[in-house]
Design a protein around this motif. Structure first.
Motif, mmCIF file in Angstrom:
data_model
loop_
_atom_site.group_PDB
_atom_site.id
_atom_site.type_symbol
_atom_site.label_atom_id
_atom_site.label_comp_id
_atom_site.label_asym_id
_atom_site.label_seq_id
_atom_site.Cartn_x
_atom_site.Cartn_y
_atom_site.Cartn_z
ATOM 1 N N MET A 188 0.829 -1.205 0.000
ATOM 2 C CA MET A 188 0.000 0.000 0.000
ATOM 3 C C MET A 188 0.863 1.255 0.000
ATOM 4 O O MET A 188 0.611 2.211 -0.747
ATOM 5 N N ALA A 189 1.893 1.258 0.836
ATOM 6 C CA ALA A 189 2.760 2.436 0.947
ATOM 7 C C ALA A 189 3.479 2.718 -0.375
ATOM 8 O O ALA A 189 3.524 3.866 -0.841
ATOM 9 N N LEU A 190 4.033 1.670 -0.979
ATOM 10 C CA LEU A 190 4.760 1.852 -2.236
ATOM 11 C C LEU A 190 3.842 2.308 -3.356
ATOM 12 O O LEU A 190 4.165 3.235 -4.116
ATOM 13 N N GLU A 191 2.683 1.652 -3.481
ATOM 14 C CA GLU A 191 1.747 2.024 -4.535
ATOM 15 C C GLU A 191 1.291 3.474 -4.374
ATOM 16 O O GLU A 191 1.229 4.235 -5.344
ATOM 17 N N ALA A 192 0.969 3.863 -3.147
ATOM 18 C CA ALA A 192 0.460 5.216 -2.904
ATOM 19 C C ALA A 192 1.522 6.270 -3.208
ATOM 20 O O ALA A 192 1.238 7.283 -3.861
ATOM 21 N N TYR A 193 2.730 6.032 -2.742
ATOM 22 C CA TYR A 193 3.765 7.056 -2.964
ATOM 23 C C TYR A 193 4.109 7.158 -4.450
ATOM 24 O O TYR A 193 4.264 8.264 -4.989
ATOM 25 N N ARG A 194 4.208 6.028 -5.129
ATOM 26 C CA ARG A 194 4.511 6.064 -6.561
ATOM 27 C C ARG A 194 3.369 6.710 -7.345
ATOM 28 O O ARG A 194 3.610 7.484 -8.279
ATOM 29 N N ASP A 195 2.134 6.415 -6.965
ATOM 30 C CA ASP A 195 0.996 7.051 -7.634
ATOM 31 C C ASP A 195 0.987 8.555 -7.388
ATOM 32 O O ASP A 195 0.652 9.350 -8.273
ATOM 33 N N GLY A 196 1.353 8.936 -6.151
ATOM 34 C CA GLY A 196 1.363 10.352 -5.803
ATOM 35 C C GLY A 196 2.342 11.161 -6.637
ATOM 36 O O GLY A 196 2.138 12.353 -6.878
ATOM 37 N N LEU A 197 3.402 10.512 -7.080
ATOM 38 C CA LEU A 197 4.413 11.203 -7.883
ATOM 39 C C LEU A 197 3.987 11.398 -9.339
ATOM 40 O O LEU A 197 4.574 12.208 -10.056
#
Length: 228
Positions: A126-135
């Motif tokens: 969840m953390a990786l997907e969210a941060y990458r999506d946020g970028l």
């Protein structure tokens, strides 16, 4: 406001669905249409990322039936929402452990053998997907459906690094603490960094957000599990 929703399936199940008649849940209708779009009518759904793990039949109450039911549910979501619902799986680790026997005061010499079941990778995924999506460009809002404090660092990082252009929301996947099926209030460490928080999901919202009992496919229709 282009929106991605991240669902902690484990939290959602234990906070809202276990021992209920709402397991055949339409997560898009509930989370986006009934909550996010009400919060901001201008919201546009990009996708819902549903994080879960495959049930282990040998420790499930309903054994292989539970595995089949979960598989049917995942297939139903993907069949009904092929362009917006994405299921991302971690796994369950089942290991023998020796834990302290319950005594007051604790006695480190008294231990008992137990099975320790842990869900792996959900928080990290969840953390990786969210941060990458946020970028990425073209995303305006990220919404977390979780009550897990382990996600607080990524929500904080997103707020600090990208808060100028991203809106962050949190939905606690728990029933109203004041209701018959209620749970303890949501964890404040998550909402501390969010722009908005939905503190619980109502019984009515859950009961009115079920999938159709039968979902047609090109082959056999997907049916709601009998014991659900």
């Amino acid at each position: 406001m282009k929106t991605i929703i991240y669902v902690d399936g484990y939290n959602l199940f234990y906070g809202c669905l276990k021992h209920s008649k709402d397991k055949w849940l339409d997560i898009q209708k509930l989370l986006f249409e009934r909550i996010v779009r009400v919060q901001d009518p201008g919201s546009e759904l990009v996708c819902i990322k549903y994080f879960t793990a495959s049930i282990r039949a040998k420790i499930a109450t309903h054994g292989q039936d539970a595995v089949t039911a979960q598989q049917s549910y995942h297939r139903a979501l993907e069949a009904l929402y092929p362009s917006t619902v994405e299921i991302i799986k971690g796994y369950y680790s089942l290991e023998k452990a020796r834990l302290l026997e319950y005594r007051q005061p604790p006695d480190k010499s008294r231990r008992v053998a137990v099975w320790r079941l842990e869900e792996k990778e959900t928080d990290v995924n969840m953390a990786l997907e969210a941060y990458r999506d946020g970028l990425k460009a073209g995303v305006d809002q990220l919404v977390f459906v979780s009550n897990d404090t382990d996600l607080a660092p990524v929500v904080k990082a997103l707020k600090e690094d990208l808060g100028g252009r991203l809106q962050l929301g949190v939905i606690f996947p728990i029933r109203d603490p004041k209701s018959f099926n209620g749970h303890r209030p949501g964890n404040k460490s998550l909402s501390k960094f969010a722009d908005w928080t939905r503190h619980h999901i109502t019984d009515v919202e859950l009961s009115q957000s079920h999938l159709p009992d039968q979902i047609p496919t090109r082959k056999k229709p997907i049916k709601k599990p009998d014991y659900w």
